[in-house]
Scaffold this motif. Structure first.
Motif, PDB file in Angstrom:
ATOM      1  N   SER A   1       5.310  -5.193  -8.641  1.00 18.54           N
ATOM      2  CA  SER A   1       6.606  -5.159  -7.846  1.00 18.54           C
ATOM      3  C   SER A   1       7.500  -6.405  -7.792  1.00 18.54           C
ATOM      4  O   SER A   1       7.240  -7.437  -8.747  1.00 18.54           O
ATOM      5  N   LEU A   2       8.862  -6.333  -7.052  1.00 15.78           N
ATOM      6  CA  LEU A   2       9.438  -7.311  -6.825  1.00 15.78           C
ATOM      7  C   LEU A   2       8.687  -8.361  -5.874  1.00 15.78           C
ATOM      8  O   LEU A   2       8.110  -7.886  -4.981  1.00 15.78           O
ATOM      9  N   ALA A   3       9.026  -9.607  -5.813  1.00 13.85           N
ATOM     10  CA  ALA A   3       8.311 -10.524  -4.805  1.00 13.85           C
ATOM     11  C   ALA A   3       8.971 -10.272  -3.710  1.00 13.85           C
ATOM     12  O   ALA A   3       9.863  -9.831  -3.393  1.00 13.85           O
ATOM     13  N   GLY A   4       8.004 -10.579  -2.608  1.00 14.79           N
ATOM     14  CA  GLY A   4       8.276 -10.449  -1.373  1.00 14.79           C
ATOM     15  C   GLY A   4       8.506  -9.113  -0.602  1.00 14.79           C
ATOM     16  O   GLY A   4       8.846  -8.780   0.254  1.00 14.79           O
ATOM     17  N   GLN A   5       7.707  -8.020  -1.234  1.00  9.19           N
ATOM     18  CA  GLN A   5       7.782  -6.814  -0.509  1.00  9.19           C
ATOM     19  C   GLN A   5       6.597  -6.678   0.308  1.00  9.19           C
ATOM     20  O   GLN A   5       5.638  -7.040   0.182  1.00  9.19           O
ATOM     21  N   LYS A   6       6.846  -5.900   1.417  1.00 13.06           N
ATOM     22  CA  LYS A   6       5.780  -5.991   2.635  1.00 13.06           C
ATOM     23  C   LYS A   6       4.767  -5.195   2.089  1.00 13.06           C
ATOM     24  O   LYS A   6       3.751  -5.042   2.829  1.00 13.06           O
ATOM     25  N   ILE A   7       4.950  -4.241   1.196  1.00 17.05           N
ATOM     26  CA  ILE A   7       3.935  -3.218   0.782  1.00 17.05           C
ATOM     27  C   ILE A   7       2.859  -4.015   0.175  1.00 17.05           C
ATOM     28  O   ILE A   7       1.588  -3.459   0.277  1.00 17.05           O
ATOM     29  N   GLU A   8       2.789  -5.020  -0.078  1.00 18.43           N
ATOM     30  CA  GLU A   8       1.776  -5.851  -1.060  1.00 18.43           C
ATOM     31  C   GLU A   8       0.616  -6.062   0.065  1.00 18.43           C
ATOM     32  O   GLU A   8      -0.413  -5.827  -0.489  1.00 18.43           O
ATOM     33  N   ASP A   9       0.780  -6.248   1.543  1.00 14.86           N
ATOM     34  CA  ASP A   9      -0.430  -6.088   2.469  1.00 14.86           C
ATOM     35  C   ASP A   9      -1.247  -4.846   2.366  1.00 14.86           C
ATOM     36  O   ASP A   9      -2.608  -4.867   2.363  1.00 14.86           O
ATOM     37  N   GLN A  10      -0.441  -3.623   2.335  1.00 16.68           N
ATOM     38  CA  GLN A  10      -1.259  -2.523   2.094  1.00 16.68           C
ATOM     39  C   GLN A  10      -1.953  -2.312   0.873  1.00 16.68           C
ATOM     40  O   GLN A  10      -3.163  -1.869   0.952  1.00 16.68           O
ATOM     41  N   ILE A  11      -1.338  -2.807  -0.185  1.00 20.57           N
ATOM     42  CA  ILE A  11      -2.038  -2.670  -1.619  1.00 20.57           C
ATOM     43  C   ILE A  11      -3.092  -3.418  -1.400  1.00 20.57           C
ATOM     44  O   ILE A  11      -4.224  -2.899  -1.791  1.00 20.57           O
ATOM     45  N   LYS A  12      -3.210  -4.702  -1.066  1.00 25.07           N
ATOM     46  CA  LYS A  12      -4.413  -5.729  -0.773  1.00 25.07           C
ATOM     47  C   LYS A  12      -5.331  -5.111   0.065  1.00 25.07           C
ATOM     48  O   LYS A  12      -6.611  -5.295  -0.043  1.00 25.07           O
ATOM     49  N   SER A  13      -5.020  -4.158   0.869  1.00 25.80           N
ATOM     50  CA  SER A  13      -6.044  -3.646   1.998  1.00 25.80           C
ATOM     51  C   SER A  13      -6.974  -2.830   1.268  1.00 25.80           C
ATOM     52  O   SER A  13      -7.868  -2.216   1.676  1.00 25.80           O
ATOM     53  N   LEU A  14      -6.433  -2.112   0.066  1.00 30.78           N
ATOM     54  CA  LEU A  14      -7.202  -1.137  -0.844  1.00 30.78           C
ATOM     55  C   LEU A  14      -8.546  -1.850  -1.324  1.00 30.78           C
ATOM     56  O   LEU A  14      -9.571  -1.169  -1.439  1.00 30.78           O
ATOM     57  N   SER A  15      -8.557  -3.012  -1.175  1.00 30.74           N
ATOM     58  CA  SER A  15      -9.856  -3.920  -1.636  1.00 30.74           C
ATOM     59  C   SER A  15     -10.850  -3.521  -0.448  1.00 30.74           C
ATOM     60  O   SER A  15     -12.288  -3.653  -0.579  1.00 30.74           O
ATOM     61  N   GLU A  16     -10.638  -3.302   0.738  1.00 30.20           N
ATOM     62  CA  GLU A  16     -11.500  -2.930   1.949  1.00 30.20           C
ATOM     63  C   GLU A  16     -12.022  -1.594   1.613  1.00 30.20           C
ATOM     64  O   GLU A  16     -12.957  -1.320   2.468  1.00 30.20           O
TER      65      GLU A  16
END
Length: 160
Positions: free
Chosen positions: A9-24
């Motif tokens: 992605s491009l830096a600073g995208q809010k979606i990164e938090d949701q993508i990180k949640s995939l680890s759960e």
């Protein structure tokens, strides 16, 4: 075994938090800026799925990335996500080889469902690819037998 998802992605995208949640939810997640994309990185990371955040101002870069991935790796899913509800953009991502296209905002449950569908599509594509390769191999073997038989027949005709 955890599936490995790489997010570009491009830096600073809010979606990164949701993508990180995939680890759960049983995924191993790596997040990278577009500038770090390379086939070598995909091979080093042994990715199962790629998620590309497609922005209209960088869509051509994303299309090139999708084409490059699908040109080199058969068994990998490419999920394109965008803030744009744009059928032309979706069609272009599919034509370049994306497995799925999804518009944001994303709900984690929807993202998980799409990832599962993407994995299933990739497995079906891979099985179809293997069947095609086996068919091509069998056709080549058959052609070689025909050529050998024809050559034997021609040689026998010359020896009489």
């Amino acid at each position: 075994m955890k599936k490995k998802v790489l997010f570009f992605s491009l830096a600073g995208q809010k979606i990164e938090d949701q993508i990180k949640s995939l680890s759960e939810h049983g995924y191993e997640v790596g997040i990278f800026p577009y500038s770090q994309f390379s086939l070598q990185l995909l091979n080093d990371e042994e990715a199962d799925l790629i998620i590309l955040n497609i922005m209209l101002n960088s869509a051509n870069d994303a299309f090139e990335v999708i084409s490059e991935i699908k040109g080199q790796k058969i068994k990998i899913g490419v999920l394109a996500i965008s803030t744009q509800v744009n059928s032309c953009l979706a069609e272009e991502t599919y034509s370049k080889g994306a497995t799925s296209y999804l518009c944001t905002p994303l709900k984690t449950n929807n993202l998980l469902a799409i990832l599962k569908i993407t994995e299933d599509k990739v497995n079906q594509e891979y099985e179809s690819y293997k069947v095609k390769q086996e068919s091509i191999s069998l056709i080549n073997q058959f052609n070689n037998i025909l050529i050998s038989t024809r050559t034997l027949g021609e040689n026998a005709a010359f020896t009489k």
